[in-house]
Design a protein around this motif. Structure first.
Motif, PDB file in Angstrom:
ATOM      1  N   ILE A 112       1.025  -1.105  -0.179  1.00  0.00           N
ATOM      2  CA  ILE A 112       0.061  -0.273  -0.046  1.00  0.00           C
ATOM      3  C   ILE A 112       0.968   1.249  -0.085  1.00  0.00           C
ATOM      4  O   ILE A 112       0.307   2.018  -0.717  1.00  0.00           O
ATOM      5  CB  ILE A 112      -0.955   0.060   1.090  1.00  0.00           C
ATOM      6  CG1 ILE A 112      -1.936  -1.308   1.358  1.00  0.00           C
ATOM      7  CG2 ILE A 112      -1.922   1.120   1.236  1.00  0.00           C
ATOM      8  CD1 ILE A 112      -2.436  -1.557  -0.239  1.00  0.00           C
ATOM      9  N   PRO A 113       1.733   1.487   0.891  1.00  0.00           N
ATOM     10  CA  PRO A 113       2.549   2.683   0.646  1.00  0.00           C
ATOM     11  C   PRO A 113       3.246   3.027  -0.656  1.00  0.00           C
ATOM     12  O   PRO A 113       3.394   4.133  -1.099  1.00  0.00           O
ATOM     13  CB  PRO A 113       3.568   2.474   1.952  1.00  0.00           C
ATOM     14  CG  PRO A 113       3.165   1.591   3.017  1.00  0.00           C
ATOM     15  CD  PRO A 113       2.183   0.448   2.165  1.00  0.00           C
ATOM     16  N   ALA A 114       3.589   1.850  -1.170  1.00  0.00           N
ATOM     17  CA  ALA A 114       4.638   1.889  -2.314  1.00  0.00           C
ATOM     18  C   ALA A 114       3.254   2.228  -3.541  1.00  0.00           C
ATOM     19  O   ALA A 114       3.944   2.859  -4.493  1.00  0.00           O
ATOM     20  CB  ALA A 114       5.318   0.666  -2.756  1.00  0.00           C
ATOM     21  N   MET A 115       2.332   1.746  -3.431  1.00  0.00           N
ATOM     22  CA  MET A 115       1.226   1.959  -4.423  1.00  0.00           C
ATOM     23  C   MET A 115       0.851   3.501  -4.322  1.00  0.00           C
ATOM     24  O   MET A 115       0.817   4.022  -5.487  1.00  0.00           O
ATOM     25  CB  MET A 115      -0.004   0.940  -4.453  1.00  0.00           C
ATOM     26  CG  MET A 115       0.366  -0.330  -4.730  1.00  0.00           C
ATOM     27  SD  MET A 115      -0.892  -1.616  -4.106  1.00  0.00           S
ATOM     28  CE  MET A 115      -2.010  -1.094  -5.492  1.00  0.00           C
ATOM     29  N   LEU A 116       0.530   3.883  -3.427  1.00  0.00           N
ATOM     30  CA  LEU A 116       0.191   5.447  -3.123  1.00  0.00           C
ATOM     31  C   LEU A 116       1.355   6.244  -3.527  1.00  0.00           C
ATOM     32  O   LEU A 116       1.281   7.490  -3.973  1.00  0.00           O
ATOM     33  CB  LEU A 116      -0.123   5.655  -1.640  1.00  0.00           C
ATOM     34  CG  LEU A 116      -1.445   4.768  -1.143  1.00  0.00           C
ATOM     35  CD1 LEU A 116      -1.702   5.257   0.162  1.00  0.00           C
ATOM     36  CD2 LEU A 116      -2.449   4.924  -1.946  1.00  0.00           C
ATOM     37  N   PHE A 117       2.556   5.897  -3.046  1.00  0.00           N
ATOM     38  CA  PHE A 117       3.909   6.633  -3.667  1.00  0.00           C
ATOM     39  C   PHE A 117       3.992   6.818  -5.182  1.00  0.00           C
ATOM     40  O   PHE A 117       4.147   7.853  -5.765  1.00  0.00           O
ATOM     41  CB  PHE A 117       5.095   6.120  -3.109  1.00  0.00           C
ATOM     42  CG  PHE A 117       6.253   7.019  -3.351  1.00  0.00           C
ATOM     43  CD1 PHE A 117       6.541   8.060  -2.469  1.00  0.00           C
ATOM     44  CD2 PHE A 117       7.068   6.581  -4.279  1.00  0.00           C
ATOM     45  CE1 PHE A 117       7.745   8.812  -2.570  1.00  0.00           C
ATOM     46  CE2 PHE A 117       8.357   7.140  -4.568  1.00  0.00           C
ATOM     47  CZ  PHE A 117       8.550   8.413  -3.827  1.00  0.00           C
ATOM     48  N   LEU A 118       3.688   5.464  -5.744  1.00  0.00           N
ATOM     49  CA  LEU A 118       3.644   5.512  -7.267  1.00  0.00           C
ATOM     50  C   LEU A 118       2.783   6.606  -7.838  1.00  0.00           C
ATOM     51  O   LEU A 118       2.822   7.252  -8.736  1.00  0.00           O
ATOM     52  CB  LEU A 118       3.535   4.035  -7.884  1.00  0.00           C
ATOM     53  CG  LEU A 118       3.230   3.953  -9.111  1.00  0.00           C
ATOM     54  CD1 LEU A 118       4.473   4.288 -10.094  1.00  0.00           C
ATOM     55  CD2 LEU A 118       2.828   2.734  -9.504  1.00  0.00           C
ATOM     56  N   GLY A 119       1.610   6.287  -7.465  1.00  0.00           N
ATOM     57  CA  GLY A 119       0.420   7.201  -7.957  1.00  0.00           C
ATOM     58  C   GLY A 119       0.479   8.563  -7.834  1.00  0.00           C
ATOM     59  O   GLY A 119       0.086   9.360  -8.731  1.00  0.00           O
TER      60      GLY A 119
END
Length: 594
Positions: A112-119
């Motif tokens: 989740i943290p990485a997905m939000l950072f990507l977006g």
């Protein structure tokens, strides 16, 4: 319904590392005409989609990037579905049986943290520079050297990962139907090769959305019926404690995510909280979700920048829910899977399969499927697993095709061909990727579990890339020499540490901080060391070499790139609003299962 249990009484000859057992096994269930019809309809549909979309995949932009016409919801569902293959369904269910609820970390802290950072942070750079791949971004930022290293390592990893999906599907066919491994691999591989080669990324994305629905529709039945049999979550924990007390299950904390991470010996995974937070939560997670072209490619196909930023945020909500159809069945298998004599079934590592224990951790999900799915529903469940396999393999194959064509073939072999020539090469690369993947499927048999094998691959090829991409995206001083040597040395560091432990097991104390660390923990720390090395080497080499001018960095470095203005939208359509909601849900889940 609960009476469907594996028939272990059939004579099964001994084998070398379970090879013969993996090739042929007694069937645990027989498909009815309705079951076969459901499966046949699915195969016809995916091939039809490929033919239907073939006319919309004539240019390289259409074939490799789906014409950049996907909405945020379509791109977001495909983004998650590309990661929800049979690798996920089979591998993490097996890991949950082996390690308990700790496996859910790969869906929450590890995603989740990485997905939000990507977006929110990284997608503007990928989208604005119109790159076709992460190696393509490295070429724009660092030059050809770093791009070629990344392209070759990524191409190698994708065919290995595609082989994992093939093996996982073959395991399903073996457990449920007793099919031969080779037959299962060939049939499924031909279907994937057909629809990806015909329709390109657009076909893969449309099939992934279809597969996402099928996976949820077919796989959700198992945890619901499993919880009913176990007496709910509290009933499951009581039965688990009783089995541990009787010695039927190895002692350990299988139901808490953080409470047992104070020491390597306090949990079944043999890992410390630093490995979860820094190794998984940063090195593996950010490396995969922000630099692995397999998933980034889906978001790059969005129709505008807001959709590209919103797609990973949308995907994060579905990702947080996936453990309920993947992790929960593995946990329930610890208390509900039984032998014909009523004793608790004992699954083992893939490399320990023998006549006494013919089923491995990897097979817990199909075993649960056979246990709970009556005729008719079994066809739907099998179709869900086939959909998962197709999704995972198609994602790897389409990504391999794009990277091979744009980042290896074009710069090194034929720089000035016509656009239609590259589309043809992309289609042939799809076939090549499938053929090579068939060979790599057999490598998985040497690992105890599917995800142990996969996490090792990530530590080799994904984590080193993270350090170089972050340095290039957020540090203007990074040079092409720094990027090349940082990526190369980070990759060699991870592979070297793995080889060191293989040759000298006592080296585990240095690689994973503790001699008590198990295989998965070793992967996490090895990934962390590779990121540290790639960052340090990139920094040191860059300080002694000449950087690009600010004009050359426009579009690829934060602070130099001018992002397009976005029109105001209602709060419920704003990506930042949904990001905050996602963070709140993420924290609540971790606190509840603390």
């Amino acid at each position: 319904m609960f009476g469907l249990v594996p028939n272990l009484s059939a004579a099964v000859p001994p084998s070398l590392k379970g090879m013969a057992l993996a090739l042929n096994a007694p069937s645990l269930a027989h498909l009815t005409g309705l079951d076969i019809t459901v499966i046949a309809i699915y195969f016809v549909m995916v091939i039809w989609i490929g033919f239907y979309l073939k006319g919309q995949a004539n240019t390289s932009e259409e074939f490799f990037m789906a014409g950049r016409e996907m909405t945020a919801w379509i791109a977001g569902l495909s983004f998650v579905s590309a990661n929800l293959g049979s690798l996920e369904l089979m591998g993490w269910a097996g890991s949950a049986y082996q390690y308990g609820i700790l496996a859910a970390h790969w869906y929450w802290v590890g995603a989740i943290p990485a997905m939000l950072f990507l977006g929110i942070v990284m997608m503007p750079f990928y989208y604005v520079c119109k790159t076709h791949s992460v190696p393509g971004y490295l070429k724009l930022r660092y030059g050809q050297g770093a791009s070629i290293v990344s392209a070759f390592s990524f191409a190698f990893m994708t065919v290995l990962m595609s082989g994992v999906n093939m093996f996982a599907m073959a395991v399903v066919m073996k457990v449920v139907l007793g099919w031969n491994l080779n037959f299962s691999i060939i049939v499924s591989s031909l279907a994937v090769a057909a629809y990806v080669a015909l329709g390109g990324l657009r076909s893969a994305i449309f099939n992934e959305v279809l597969q996402f629905v099928l996976i949820w529709g077919g796989a959700l039945l198992v945890p619901i019926l499993g919880l009913i049999e176990a007496g709910g979550w509290n009933g499951f924990k009581a039965r688990l404690a009783a089995n541990i007390a009787k010695g039927a299950i190895a002692p350990g904390d299988y139901t808490h995510m953080w409470r047992s991470l104070g020491h390597f010996t306090d949990n079944p995974m043999g890992i410390h909280w630093t490995g979860i937070v820094f190794g998984l939560g940063f090195a593996i997670s950010f490396g995969y979700w922000t630099t692995d072209f397999l998933v980034v490619q889906r978001v790059l196909a969005a129709n505008n920048l807001r959709s590209a930023r919103l797609a990973p945020v949308i995907g994060s909500f579905f990702k947080m829910a996936v453990p309920f159809i993947v992790i929960l069945p593995g946990l329930l298998g610890l208390v509900v899977l039984q032998n014909p004599d009523g004793s608790l079934m004992h699954l083992v590592g893939q490399d320990q399969v023998n006549a006494l224990h013919p089923y491995s951790y990897n097979e817990v999900l199909p075993l649960m499927l056979v246990r709970y799915c009556a005729p008719g529903l079994l066809g739907l469940g099998i179709t869900a697993l086939i959909a998962g396999f197709m999704s995972g393999m198609a994602g790897n194959v389409s990504a391999f095709s794009a990277v091979w064509t744009y980042d290896i073939y074009q710069p090194l072999i034929n720089k000035n061909a016509k656009d239609e020539h590259y589309v043809t090469i992309g289609r042939w690369a799809t076939i090549l990727g499938v053929i090579v993947s068939i060979g790599t499927a057999y490598l998985v048999m040497s690992a105890a579990g599917i995800m142990d094998y996969v996490q090792a691959l990530f530590s080799f090829f994904i984590s080193p890339l993270l350090g170089v991409v972050l340095m290039g995206m957020f540090w203007k001083r990074g040079t092409k020499e720094g990027g090349f040597w940082g990526l190369l040395m980070g990759t060699l560091t991870s592979i070297g540490l793995w080889a060191w432990v293989k040759v000298n097991p006592s080296a585990l104390h240095y690689v994973a901080i503790s001699p008590n660390a198990k295989a998965m923990a070793e992967d996490m720390y090895r990934a962390l060391w590779s990121v540290i090395v790639s960052v340090l080497v990139t920094f040191i080499v860059s300080m002694f070499t000449k950087p690009k001018t600010l004009a050359e960095l426009e579009g690829v470095v934060y602070g130099v790139t001018k992002l397009p203005a976005e029109e105001p939208v209602p709060f419920y359509k704003n990506e930042y609003f949904w990001m905050v909601i996602a963070i709140i849900v993420f924290l609540a889940l971790n606190i509840y299962f603390w």
